[in-house]
Design a protein around this motif. Structure first.
Motif, PDB file in Angstrom:
ATOM      1  N   LEU A 177      -1.962 -12.122  -5.229  1.00 45.85           N
ATOM      2  CA  LEU A 177      -3.297 -11.153  -5.276  1.00 45.85           C
ATOM      3  C   LEU A 177      -4.424 -11.570  -5.463  1.00 45.85           C
ATOM      4  O   LEU A 177      -5.407 -11.679  -4.879  1.00 45.85           O
ATOM      5  N   VAL A 178      -4.473 -11.861  -6.589  1.00 48.40           N
ATOM      6  CA  VAL A 178      -5.714 -12.775  -7.437  1.00 48.40           C
ATOM      7  C   VAL A 178      -6.025 -13.927  -6.511  1.00 48.40           C
ATOM      8  O   VAL A 178      -7.540 -14.079  -6.240  1.00 48.40           O
ATOM      9  N   ARG A 179      -5.206 -14.908  -6.348  1.00 51.93           N
ATOM     10  CA  ARG A 179      -5.463 -15.819  -5.350  1.00 51.93           C
ATOM     11  C   ARG A 179      -6.204 -15.361  -4.161  1.00 51.93           C
ATOM     12  O   ARG A 179      -7.143 -16.284  -3.560  1.00 51.93           O
ATOM     13  N   GLY A 180      -5.706 -14.292  -3.597  1.00 52.63           N
ATOM     14  CA  GLY A 180      -6.001 -13.888  -2.255  1.00 52.63           C
ATOM     15  C   GLY A 180      -7.491 -13.324  -2.384  1.00 52.63           C
ATOM     16  O   GLY A 180      -8.261 -13.767  -1.478  1.00 52.63           O
ATOM     17  N   ILE A 181      -7.653 -12.737  -3.558  1.00 55.24           N
ATOM     18  CA  ILE A 181      -9.022 -12.110  -3.657  1.00 55.24           C
ATOM     19  C   ILE A 181     -10.027 -13.363  -3.756  1.00 55.24           C
ATOM     20  O   ILE A 181     -11.360 -13.223  -3.252  1.00 55.24           O
ATOM     21  N   LYS A 182      -9.656 -14.185  -4.529  1.00 57.81           N
ATOM     22  CA  LYS A 182     -10.606 -15.545  -4.706  1.00 57.81           C
ATOM     23  C   LYS A 182     -10.637 -16.380  -3.716  1.00 57.81           C
ATOM     24  O   LYS A 182     -11.997 -16.941  -3.410  1.00 57.81           O
ATOM     25  N   THR A 183      -9.737 -16.653  -2.741  1.00 57.01           N
ATOM     26  CA  THR A 183      -9.950 -17.744  -1.772  1.00 57.01           C
ATOM     27  C   THR A 183      -9.670 -17.039  -0.309  1.00 57.01           C
ATOM     28  O   THR A 183      -9.632 -17.871   0.472  1.00 57.01           O
ATOM     29  N   ASN A 184      -9.257 -15.904  -0.265  1.00 57.61           N
ATOM     30  CA  ASN A 184      -9.130 -15.265   0.956  1.00 57.61           C
ATOM     31  C   ASN A 184      -7.767 -15.674   1.701  1.00 57.61           C
ATOM     32  O   ASN A 184      -7.799 -15.821   2.791  1.00 57.61           O
ATOM     33  N   LYS A 185      -6.903 -16.376   0.863  1.00 57.56           N
ATOM     34  CA  LYS A 185      -5.633 -16.817   1.318  1.00 57.56           C
ATOM     35  C   LYS A 185      -4.621 -15.553   0.939  1.00 57.56           C
ATOM     36  O   LYS A 185      -4.297 -15.612  -0.163  1.00 57.56           O
ATOM     37  N   TRP A 186      -4.037 -15.110   2.286  1.00 58.98           N
ATOM     38  CA  TRP A 186      -3.088 -13.803   1.522  1.00 58.98           C
ATOM     39  C   TRP A 186      -1.676 -14.010   2.109  1.00 58.98           C
ATOM     40  O   TRP A 186      -1.016 -13.048   1.888  1.00 58.98           O
ATOM     41  N   LEU A 187      -1.453 -15.241   2.580  1.00 65.35           N
ATOM     42  CA  LEU A 187      -0.002 -15.482   3.170  1.00 65.35           C
ATOM     43  C   LEU A 187       0.976 -15.269   2.140  1.00 65.35           C
ATOM     44  O   LEU A 187       2.038 -14.355   2.414  1.00 65.35           O
ATOM     45  N   ALA A 188       0.829 -15.858   1.049  1.00 59.86           N
ATOM     46  CA  ALA A 188       1.700 -15.748  -0.131  1.00 59.86           C
ATOM     47  C   ALA A 188       1.899 -14.191  -0.795  1.00 59.86           C
ATOM     48  O   ALA A 188       3.116 -13.777  -0.829  1.00 59.86           O
ATOM     49  N   TYR A 189       0.667 -13.806  -0.699  1.00 62.34           N
ATOM     50  CA  TYR A 189       0.990 -12.316  -1.199  1.00 62.34           C
ATOM     51  C   TYR A 189       1.778 -11.490  -0.430  1.00 62.34           C
ATOM     52  O   TYR A 189       2.484 -10.672  -0.589  1.00 62.34           O
ATOM     53  N   SER A 190       1.399 -11.570   0.980  1.00 66.23           N
ATOM     54  CA  SER A 190       1.848 -10.547   1.934  1.00 66.23           C
ATOM     55  C   SER A 190       3.477 -10.845   1.964  1.00 66.23           C
ATOM     56  O   SER A 190       4.406  -9.706   1.764  1.00 66.23           O
ATOM     57  N   ILE A 191       3.880 -12.178   1.828  1.00 61.88           N
ATOM     58  CA  ILE A 191       5.126 -12.379   1.929  1.00 61.88           C
ATOM     59  C   ILE A 191       6.137 -12.028   0.730  1.00 61.88           C
ATOM     60  O   ILE A 191       7.164 -11.215   0.685  1.00 61.88           O
ATOM     61  N   LEU A 192       5.383 -12.287  -0.544  1.00 61.48           N
ATOM     62  CA  LEU A 192       5.955 -11.659  -1.928  1.00 61.48           C
ATOM     63  C   LEU A 192       5.921 -10.173  -1.952  1.00 61.48           C
ATOM     64  O   LEU A 192       6.982  -9.858  -2.466  1.00 61.48           O
ATOM     65  N   LEU A 193       4.996  -9.657  -1.555  1.00 62.30           N
ATOM     66  CA  LEU A 193       4.946  -8.020  -1.652  1.00 62.30           C
ATOM     67  C   LEU A 193       6.083  -7.523  -0.612  1.00 62.30           C
ATOM     68  O   LEU A 193       6.720  -6.600  -1.099  1.00 62.30           O
TER      69      LEU A 193
END
Length: 893
Positions: A177-193
């Motif tokens: 989540l924090v990585r997505g906020i900082k870099t706008n990369k959301w792939l890992a977040y979506s899969i893990l969630l």
């Protein structure tokens, strides 16, 4: 590994050390507390032995190719939709571990899964802290990972194995989540969630709430401008929605399943309340050693973590905005513990039955995360905040003294309260001097001892010495396999269990009569209550069955055990309540087991739908006759109260009788009191029933292994023996106890008040006679109108039936929304039998009937999941393309 940087390799190495240390510690501690089934113990945590083991046996049954059982199965009590059970209990990828063990070692397999999950919890938390914070002393993140894996929550709820996947994934999801906020990369977040929701939607739901809090906490702390915040929020929202879409294949069928049973209980929270002062006080008390057991929020994480957690809020190296934000989060958690509506929000709006504060792992995670931040400060800013360290230790010492007071007032009081105070003083001193290397080593060693000690205390409540499970499974598999197929074509029941497991139909692959699941249809439980069975919304027992209920529910075979209660092990329960079957034909005998054959109605036949019956409260004799007569459209009763009276004697009991009820009180409390009711005028070997009132049932403790384990001199408060044989009952309703007179026509009922029990009120234990010829006539009539099956499987039933005037097709197949009916090849409306089973109204004549079951929402959910996966691919491509475009634009500038 070769693709990892040197830093990432080191992080992975330290995470593995954290993981393995937790596994070794839990293995040793569970062995010392008799919780390790590998070495002859039982982990009595959660509903593991009396519910989850049988679900894992079903999982094995399913995964070896019995896919027709995935929708609707008759292994699920009387029969039921499995979407909710599969979605809640069985979707962890680690469940494949069960195939490394035989079915008789399922207890060991599940224990190994718990070990792996606890270890992974420590590993992922250590990994997160190393990725987010810089530590000059690398033992700190290892310690914090162990504290997460062996927290009070982990220990108290370890047996709730299906919850632990979410705890493993939470650090990874938070990082993504924090990585997505900082870099706008959301792939890992979506899969893990999506994985977190799929593996267990319940814990996944709680994680989703916390992610909203975490998102706003991080973006507020790092706010630069409104445009960027809106951009971050859109990315978070879209990615979260995509995760929800991907998980729809599980969530939609589960929701539709729950909406027809659990979620439909409007009165469930009507009497729910939280006493603010007591709940808040007890939550504070659970921060200290010796309080991991699961009656209140089990949030112990160790004194070291808590002192530096307090230090975080007074350390000037942490920004004021960040500290205020976390104070707000802390306030939310206080409300969650003390305010009913907020508490219920975390639990999906549903009151919990046992294991309260199930969101406690979120609090544990948050405390340890702030502790990690502060420990990284201690590594970086040496000798700069010694005054603050002293203040933090002092504040926490005051909290520990408050906890002593709380335990004194509202319990539970034990010596660990003062031990906790001493430990706080020791840790305060060690933290103050923690800049020195040998002090840090001592600090972490003492911290590890405290964590292990608390885990030991918690597990010591949960263990018992027993190795009965493997032999029990093997023996019963053998005897059930020997029962002829014709006798297993109906349902099967028995008068004994291991650990009160009401799901043994899953374990041994038979159509059963008992159910225990959060996703149970409570309407079936309500019917079973009226018929005289021990039930609650989430379960129904069948130990107090009768020849009438055997007939109604097609219980063709009944297994009777002559073993006494707890004769095999403390977890073995023998109810011994079906002596009414002693005159029935014997199918087979094996050792101490006898299998009897019953006269039963068919699964489906032409009769009355019986949807407008008016039951009498606490009158199983009347209600059982009413149902049987209505279904078969006959009038003669099978059960009737005998006019014969019992002789009554009492010893050390003052006994009063008025209006059909007894009031009994023990005279001298230092010795037992007895009441004896003797029927001496029955026919030799006559069978029948004794009606026992629920007031009596409430006194009988069926399985009290904890007291027996902790105190060998413990005396059961109330016992009942019939003709010298102890019986063991369940509460909640009036029930019929199957009995047989001796060769002289004598039947003796002896009740004993002992231990802490001084009085009990109950109805007269009346004898109930059986009209066997009336039962035979009803059974014969129904069988002459039976549906001739061409197919009878879990999710598909087909056959022909002849319907007469004023008759309908009646079944004891539980109805759920996934069933569709066809009559003579045309869709037909499904009515109900007894309001809970499938019934069909048809015109007189011969008809071909087909019943098919399809899990509601499964197809639509699968399509939505596909849409979610496609959306994830498109969104990821869009973000990557947009980033490349921005990069090119910046280069051109």
């Amino acid at each position: 590994m070769k693709y990892l940087s040197k830093k990432d390799k080191k992080i992975l190495k330290l995470s593995v050390i954290s993981c393995l240390t937790t596994v070794v510690l839990f293995f040793l501690l569970s062995t010392l507390t008799d919780c390790n089934p590998i070495l002859g113990g039982v982990l009595y945590s959660g509903d593991l032995p009396n519910q989850y083991l049988s679900f894992f046996q079903y999982y094995r049954h399913l995964m070896v190719g019995n896919w027709s059982s995935a929708g609707f199965t008759f292994l699920n009590g009387l029969g039921g939709d499995m979407a909710g059970n599969i979605g809640y209990y069985l979707l962890s990828p680690l469940n494949f571990v069960v195939f490394l063990f035989p079915a008789s070692k399922m207890n060991v397999a599940v224990y190994v899964i718990i070990l792996i999950k606890l270890g992974l919890m420590s590993g992922t938390f250590t990994w997160l802290t190393l990725k987010w914070f810089k530590f000059n002393y690398q033992a700190y993140p290892i310690f914090l990972g162990i504290a997460y894996g062996l927290s009070g929550y982990s220990v108290a709820y370890a047996g709730n194995v299906m919850w632990l996947d979410g705890l493993v994934l939470l650090p990874l999801i938070a990082y993504a989540l924090v990585r997505g906020i900082k870099t706008n990369k959301w792939l890992a977040y979506s899969i893990l969630l999506a994985c977190g929701i799929i593996f267990n939607y319940y814990i996944g739901y709680m994680i989703c709430i916390f992610l909203v809090i975490l998102f706003f906490a991080y973006t507020v702390n790092n706010f630069t401008n409104r445009k960027l915040f809106i951009h971050q929020f859109i990315g978070f929202a879209i990615s979260s929605i995509i995760s929800g879409l991907i998980s729809a294949v599980v969530i939609l069928p589960t929701f539709l399943n729950l909406s027809s049973n659990k979620l439909s209980q409007a009165d469930f929270n009507s009497n729910f309340e939280i006493k603010t002062l007591i709940s808040g006080g007890k939550a504070i008390s659970r921060l200290f050693i010796g309080d991991t057991y699961n009656d209140w929020a089990p949030i112990f994480v160790g004194t070291l973590a808590l002192i530096v957690f307090v230090l975080y809020f007074i350390d000037s190296h942490n920004s004021i905005k960040e500290r205020i934000t976390n104070l707000v989060i802390g306030f939310i958690f206080v409300l969650s513990i003390t305010v009913p509506k907020v508490y219920l929000l975390w639990h999906g709006g549903q009151q919990t039955i046992a294991y309260p504060y199930r969101f406690g792992f979120i609090i544990v995670f948050w405390i340890l995360l702030l502790a990690a931040k502060e420990l990284s400060n201690l590594s970086e800013y040496k000798n700069e905040n010694k005054k603050e360290r002293l203040i933090a230790a002092g504040i926490y010492l005051l909290v520990s003294l408050a906890a002593v007071y709380i335990r004194r007032r509202i319990g539970p009081w034990n010596i660990y309260a003062w031990v906790a105070v001493l430990i706080v003083i020791i840790f305060g001193i060690l933290v103050y001097f923690s800049d020195k290397r040998f002090v840090r080593v001592t600090l972490l060693l003492v911290g590890l001892i405290e964590i292990a000690g608390n885990a030991y205390i918690g597990l010591n409540h949960l263990g018992m010495k027993s190795n009965a499970y493997p032999a029990y499974v093997s023996e019963n598999q053998e005897i059930i396999s020997r029962i002829p197929a014709s006798d297993k074509s109906g349902r099967l029941a028995k008068n004994y269990e291991l650990n009160n497991d009401r799901g043994e139909g899953y374990t041994f692959g038979y159509r059963g009569m008992e159910e225990f699941s959060s996703n149970n249809d409570s309407r079936i439980s309500s019917l079973m209550t009226d018929l005289g069975f021990s039930t609650f919304r989430y379960f129904y027992y069948y130990q107090t069955g009768s020849v009438v209920t055997d007939a109604i529910f097609n219980v063709k075979a009944f297994i009777d055990s002559s073993l006494t209660n707890q004769s095999i092990s403390p977890e073995y329960v023998s109810y011994g309540l079906r002596n009414d079957l002693k005159n029935h034909p014997v199918i087979l005998k094996q050792g101490n087991k006898t299998v009897y054959r019953n006269e039963t109605l068919p699964f489906a036949f032409a009769g009355g739908l019986s949807n407008k019956l008016k039951f009498k409260e606490e009158n199983p004799v009347y209600n059982q006759n009413l149902v049987l007569n209505s279904l078969t459209q006959t009038k003669e009763d099978v059960l009737s109260y005998s006019s014969k009276q019992a002789k009554i004697e009492s010893n050390n009991i003052k006994l009063k009788f008025a209006k059909g009820k007894f009031k009994s009180e023990r005279i001298t409390q230092d010795k037992p009191g007895t009441m004896t009711f003797t029927y001496d005028n029955l026919k030799p070997k006559q069978v029948g029933y004794i009606r026992f009132s629920k007031n009596l049932m409430d006194q009988i403790i069926v399985l009290d292994s904890y007291q027996l384990k902790q105190n060998p001199d413990y005396r059961l408060p109330f016992t009942v023996a019939i003709n010298g044989k102890n019986i063991h009952l369940q509460q909640y309703t009036d029930q019929l106890i199957g009995v047989q007179a001796d060769k002289d026509g004598k039947l003796t009922i002896k009740m004993t008040l002992d231990g802490r029990a001084n009085r009990v009120d109950f109805k007269y234990p009346r004898f109930v006679s059986i009209n066997q010829s009336a039962l035979t006539n009803k059974v014969n009539k129904a069988n002459s109108r039976r549906m001739e099956f061409s197919a009878f499987r879990d999710s598909y039933v087909a056959g022909n039936i002849k319907i007469g005037k004023n008759e309908s097709l009646v079944t004891t197949i539980p109805y759920s929304k996934g069933w569709k009916a066809e009559v003579d090849g045309k869709p037909a409306k499904i009515n109900r039998t007894l309001k809970v089973f499938i019934g069909l109204k048809m015109k007189p004549g011969v008809h071909q009937v087909t019943l098919r079951y399809k899990t509601p929402g499964l197809l639509i959910g699968a399509l939505i999941s596909i849409v979610g996966i496609i959306s994830l691919v498109i969104y990821t491509w869009y973000l990557k393309k947009n980033k490349q475009a921005d990069k090119s634009s910046n280069e051109n500038k």
